[in-house]
Design a protein around this motif. Structure first.
Motif, short mmCIF file in Angstrom:
data_model
loop_
_atom_site.label_atom_id
_atom_site.label_comp_id
_atom_site.label_asym_id
_atom_site.label_seq_id
_atom_site.Cartn_x
_atom_site.Cartn_y
_atom_site.Cartn_z
N SER A 1 0.83 -1.19 0.00
CA SER A 1 0.00 0.00 0.00
C SER A 1 0.88 1.25 0.00
CB SER A 1 -0.88 0.00 1.24
OG SER A 1 -1.49 1.26 1.41
N PRO A 2 0.50 2.28 -0.75
CA PRO A 2 1.25 3.54 -0.69
C PRO A 2 1.06 4.27 0.64
CG PRO A 2 -0.68 3.79 -2.10
CD PRO A 2 -0.59 2.34 -1.73
N LEU A 3 0.13 3.77 1.47
CA LEU A 3 -0.12 4.40 2.77
C LEU A 3 0.38 3.55 3.94
CD1 LEU A 3 -3.68 5.90 2.16
CD2 LEU A 3 -1.44 6.96 1.84
N GLU A 4 1.23 2.56 3.66
CA GLU A 4 1.78 1.72 4.73
C GLU A 4 2.50 2.53 5.80
OE1 GLU A 4 4.19 -1.13 2.67
OE2 GLU A 4 2.64 -2.66 2.81
N TYR A 5 3.12 3.64 5.38
CA TYR A 5 3.88 4.47 6.32
C TYR A 5 3.02 4.99 7.48
CZ TYR A 5 1.79 8.56 4.07
OH TYR A 5 0.92 9.50 3.60
N LEU A 6 1.69 5.00 7.31
CA LEU A 6 0.82 5.47 8.39
C LEU A 6 0.83 4.54 9.59
CD1 LEU A 6 -2.24 6.69 6.29
CD2 LEU A 6 -0.43 8.09 7.32
N ASP A 7 1.21 3.28 9.39
CA ASP A 7 1.30 2.32 10.48
C ASP A 7 2.70 2.22 11.08
OD1 ASP A 7 -1.37 1.44 10.81
OD2 ASP A 7 -1.18 0.18 9.03
N ALA A 8 3.64 2.99 10.55
CA ALA A 8 5.02 2.94 11.06
C ALA A 8 5.09 3.58 12.45
CB ALA A 8 5.96 3.67 10.10
N ALA A 9 6.01 3.09 13.25
CA ALA A 9 6.14 3.57 14.62
C ALA A 9 6.42 5.07 14.69
CB ALA A 9 7.25 2.80 15.34
N GLY A 10 7.15 5.62 13.72
CA GLY A 10 7.52 7.03 13.77
C GLY A 10 6.55 7.96 13.07
N ALA A 11 5.40 7.48 12.64
CA ALA A 11 4.45 8.34 11.92
C ALA A 11 3.98 9.46 12.84
CB ALA A 11 3.26 7.51 11.43
N ASP A 12 3.98 10.70 12.29
CA ASP A 12 3.55 11.85 13.09
C ASP A 12 2.37 12.56 12.43
OD1 ASP A 12 4.61 13.26 10.96
OD2 ASP A 12 6.38 13.94 12.04
N GLU A 13 1.97 13.70 12.99
CA GLU A 13 0.80 14.41 12.48
C GLU A 13 0.94 14.79 11.00
OE1 GLU A 13 -2.31 15.03 13.71
OE2 GLU A 13 -1.60 13.61 15.20
N ALA A 14 2.13 15.19 10.59
CA ALA A 14 2.34 15.55 9.18
C ALA A 14 2.09 14.34 8.28
CB ALA A 14 3.75 16.09 8.97
N ASP A 15 2.50 13.16 8.73
CA ASP A 15 2.25 11.94 7.95
C ASP A 15 0.75 11.69 7.81
OD1 ASP A 15 4.96 11.23 7.55
OD2 ASP A 15 5.04 10.42 9.58
N PHE A 16 0.00 11.95 8.87
CA PHE A 16 -1.44 11.69 8.84
C PHE A 16 -2.19 12.74 8.02
CE2 PHE A 16 -0.08 9.06 12.30
CZ PHE A 16 -0.83 7.92 12.12
#
Length: 140
Positions: free
Chosen positions: A3-18
């Protein structure tokens, strides 16, 4: 398929990522078919397993891991003064954005063709592609 949105489940995801996928065009599975939709919400830990959910078109929630890139993109048609004339969903042609985009309409009983070309600048979005107005001509 990842998924191109897998990074949203990463431990370091922050508000900018969301915030980054908001208003972007992606695809999600609805039964047996893939449907395009605009991301209108992101909910960290919203799924039962604690993973991130992504909302499409203000109504459907899908796990971020089950989202895929769309076969379409949003052409942002810009006037000469850089104001937005329109945003239209377009299909990729051989995997690339259309160049040019042509629009034919009727103005005062005359057929008129308008032309836009992609802006030659680094893109800030993978699903929204700006096009600059190139001209209008009467058609016979």
């Amino acid at each position: 398929m990842s998924s191109p949105l897998e990074y949203l489940d990463a431990a370091g995801a922050d508000e900018a990522d969301f915030e980054s996928p908001m208003r972007e065009l992606y695809a999600y599975r609805d039964g047996d078919t893939w449907v395009d939709g605009f991301v209108t919400g992101v909910k960290r830990g919203g799924a039962q397993d604690g993973s991130t959910l992504v909302q499409f078109d203000g109504r459907t929630w899908v796990p971020a891991s089950e989202v895929r890139a769309s076969d379409h993109y949003v052409a942002v048609l810009l006037n000469p003064d850089d104001t937005v004339y329109a945003e239209v969903v377009q299909s990729y042609i051989d995997g690339r954005p259309a160049d040019p985009i042509r629009d034919v309409s009727t103005v005062d009983g005359q057929n008129v063709g308008t032309l836009w070309h992609p802006v030659d600048a680094p893109r800030t979005s993978s699903t929204r592609i700006p096009y600059r107005y190139a001209g209008t001509a009467e058609l016979d």
